[in-house]
Scaffold this active site. Sequence first.
Site, PDB file in Angstrom:
ATOM      1  N   GLU A 186      -7.044   4.109   7.850  1.00  0.00           N
ATOM      2  CA  GLU A 186      -6.970   5.555   7.586  1.00  0.00           C
ATOM      3  C   GLU A 186      -8.253   6.055   6.928  1.00  0.00           C
ATOM      4  O   GLU A 186      -8.658   7.203   7.130  1.00  0.00           O
ATOM      5  CB  GLU A 186      -5.722   5.862   6.736  1.00  0.00           C
ATOM      6  CG  GLU A 186      -4.460   5.738   7.586  1.00  0.00           C
ATOM      7  CD  GLU A 186      -3.215   5.304   6.838  1.00  0.00           C
ATOM      8  OE1 GLU A 186      -3.158   5.435   5.603  1.00  0.00           O
ATOM      9  OE2 GLU A 186      -2.283   4.796   7.502  1.00  0.00           O
ATOM     10  N   GLU A 230      -5.256  -5.552  10.458  1.00  0.00           N
ATOM     11  CA  GLU A 230      -4.311  -4.454  10.627  1.00  0.00           C
ATOM     12  C   GLU A 230      -4.618  -3.717  11.936  1.00  0.00           C
ATOM     13  O   GLU A 230      -5.463  -2.806  11.941  1.00  0.00           O
ATOM     14  CB  GLU A 230      -4.433  -3.472   9.459  1.00  0.00           C
ATOM     15  CG  GLU A 230      -4.044  -4.053   8.122  1.00  0.00           C
ATOM     16  CD  GLU A 230      -3.437  -2.999   7.212  1.00  0.00           C
ATOM     17  OE1 GLU A 230      -2.335  -3.240   6.713  1.00  0.00           O
ATOM     18  OE2 GLU A 230      -4.023  -1.919   7.039  1.00  0.00           O
ATOM     19  N   ASN A 278       0.865  -1.183   0.000  1.00  0.00           N
ATOM     20  CA  ASN A 278       0.000   0.000   0.000  1.00  0.00           C
ATOM     21  C   ASN A 278       0.899   1.229   0.000  1.00  0.00           C
ATOM     22  O   ASN A 278       1.516   1.553   1.017  1.00  0.00           O
ATOM     23  CB  ASN A 278      -0.895  -0.031   1.251  1.00  0.00           C
ATOM     24  CG  ASN A 278      -1.695   1.251   1.420  1.00  0.00           C
ATOM     25  OD1 ASN A 278      -1.776   2.062   0.494  1.00  0.00           O
ATOM     26  ND2 ASN A 278      -2.273   1.433   2.593  1.00  0.00           N
ATOM     27  N   LYS A 326       0.069   4.224  -0.154  1.00  0.00           N
ATOM     28  CA  LYS A 326      -0.608   5.378   0.455  1.00  0.00           C
ATOM     29  C   LYS A 326      -0.462   6.604  -0.466  1.00  0.00           C
ATOM     30  O   LYS A 326      -0.421   6.458  -1.674  1.00  0.00           O
ATOM     31  CB  LYS A 326      -0.064   5.647   1.847  1.00  0.00           C
ATOM     32  CG  LYS A 326      -0.059   4.395   2.725  1.00  0.00           C
ATOM     33  CD  LYS A 326       0.073   4.719   4.169  1.00  0.00           C
ATOM     34  CE  LYS A 326       0.233   3.438   4.958  1.00  0.00           C
ATOM     35  NZ  LYS A 326      -0.019   3.588   6.365  1.00  0.00           N
ATOM     36  N   GLY A 367       2.184   2.078  10.638  1.00  0.00           N
ATOM     37  CA  GLY A 367       3.063   3.236  10.486  1.00  0.00           C
ATOM     38  C   GLY A 367       3.727   3.684  11.779  1.00  0.00           C
ATOM     39  O   GLY A 367       4.293   4.769  11.852  1.00  0.00           O
ATOM     40  N   HIS A 420      -9.492   0.395   4.914  1.00  0.00           N
ATOM     41  CA  HIS A 420      -8.203   0.682   5.569  1.00  0.00           C
ATOM     42  C   HIS A 420      -8.461   1.591   6.772  1.00  0.00           C
ATOM     43  O   HIS A 420      -9.336   2.465   6.720  1.00  0.00           O
ATOM     44  CB  HIS A 420      -7.248   1.348   4.572  1.00  0.00           C
ATOM     45  CG  HIS A 420      -5.846   1.427   5.107  1.00  0.00           C
ATOM     46  ND1 HIS A 420      -5.457   2.412   5.983  1.00  0.00           N
ATOM     47  CD2 HIS A 420      -4.768   0.634   4.921  1.00  0.00           C
ATOM     48  CE1 HIS A 420      -4.175   2.215   6.299  1.00  0.00           C
ATOM     49  NE2 HIS A 420      -3.744   1.155   5.668  1.00  0.00           N
ATOM     50  N   SER A 460       3.458  -2.292  10.290  1.00  0.00           N
ATOM     51  CA  SER A 460       4.905  -2.204  10.487  1.00  0.00           C
ATOM     52  C   SER A 460       5.642  -3.499  10.151  1.00  0.00           C
ATOM     53  O   SER A 460       6.612  -3.871  10.819  1.00  0.00           O
ATOM     54  CB  SER A 460       5.225  -1.746  11.917  1.00  0.00           C
ATOM     55  OG  SER A 460       4.693  -0.451  12.143  1.00  0.00           O
TER      56      SER A 460
HETATM   57  C1  PEP Z   1      -0.759  -0.027   5.843  1.00  0.00           C
HETATM   58  O1  PEP Z   1      -0.722   1.096   5.376  1.00  0.00           O
HETATM   59  O2  PEP Z   1      -1.698  -0.785   5.552  1.00  0.00           O
HETATM   60  C2  PEP Z   1       0.328  -0.465   6.724  1.00  0.00           C
HETATM   61  C3  PEP Z   1       0.259  -1.651   7.255  1.00  0.00           C
HETATM   62  O3  PEP Z   1       1.336   0.430   6.931  1.00  0.00           O
HETATM   63  P1  PEP Z   1       2.779   0.134   7.610  1.00  0.00           P
HETATM   64  O4  PEP Z   1       3.316  -1.154   7.015  1.00  0.00           O
HETATM   65  O5  PEP Z   1       3.617   1.302   7.258  1.00  0.00           O
HETATM   66  O6  PEP Z   1       2.547  -0.002   9.086  1.00  0.00           O
END
Ligand code: PEP
Length: 251
Positions: free
Chosen positions: A97, A167, A9, A11, A173, A95, A212
């Site tokens: 976000e 997630e 992703n 973003k 992040g 997601h 992460s």
């Molecule tokens: C994500 O954006 O779905 C995500 C898991 O981000 P990150 O790997 O940076 O934590």
Amino acid sequence: MRRRIVAGNWKMHGSVAENTTLVDKLLQGFPADAGADCYVCPPFVYLRGVARQLDGSAIRVGAQDASAEIQGAYTGEVAAGMLADVGCSAVIVGHSERRTLHHDSDQLVARKFMAVQAAGLTPILCVGEQLGQRESKQTEQVVGRQLDAVLDLVGVAALGKAILAYEPVWAIGTGRTATPQQAEDVHHFIRKRIAALDGKIAGLVPVLYGGSVKAANAGELFAMPNVDGGLIGGASLNAEEFLAILQAART
Ligand code: PEP
């Protein structure tokens, strides 16, 4: 054996020049037999360019969101059919976000899921709890509610053509990854909840972990029995790191 999947992703990152370089590096380093399905999910405006660059390769293109509507007067929205038209094969829905910053409700996420499937694309449905919810032991309640909203609208059979991603919001992040056991516990819960409706679908649907994930921790996460790969944010912007994560997903 369930499919192994690694999805990146991106973003709201990238540019035409940066994406071209990133995709070139992915194509150069992509193994002949990756052992896992691989997706990259750039921002809307770059989808067509990235899809063209990846044409003929094993790397598929996904979008980060889609409208719940099919077409019409929805300024700023992008329909799932349009995403199919520009070469996408998957779409992330729900997601964290989108859920927190854009107030996508469980019901809206379910409608987006349905719209994505109606366009012939694979939804990557994200679920996950916030830190306070984990601390107050509400993880299963929250994840169960997010999942049920989709199951209620589309039925369990629809999960046979979907990808799920657990997630935990506190891990996205932040550099703070769920432990392999924490991830496994929630993945097991998700599968059990689906199995209560349809054991075959529960055994088939891939459940990715996201939060992460890096090359350094991917192997131990992917080794858990109910973790079928990863949804990767930050680390997917670095070709070497992303390819190393893909390597860790080999069965
Ligand atoms: C994500 O954006 O779905 C995500 C898991 O981000 P990150 O790997 O940076 O934590």
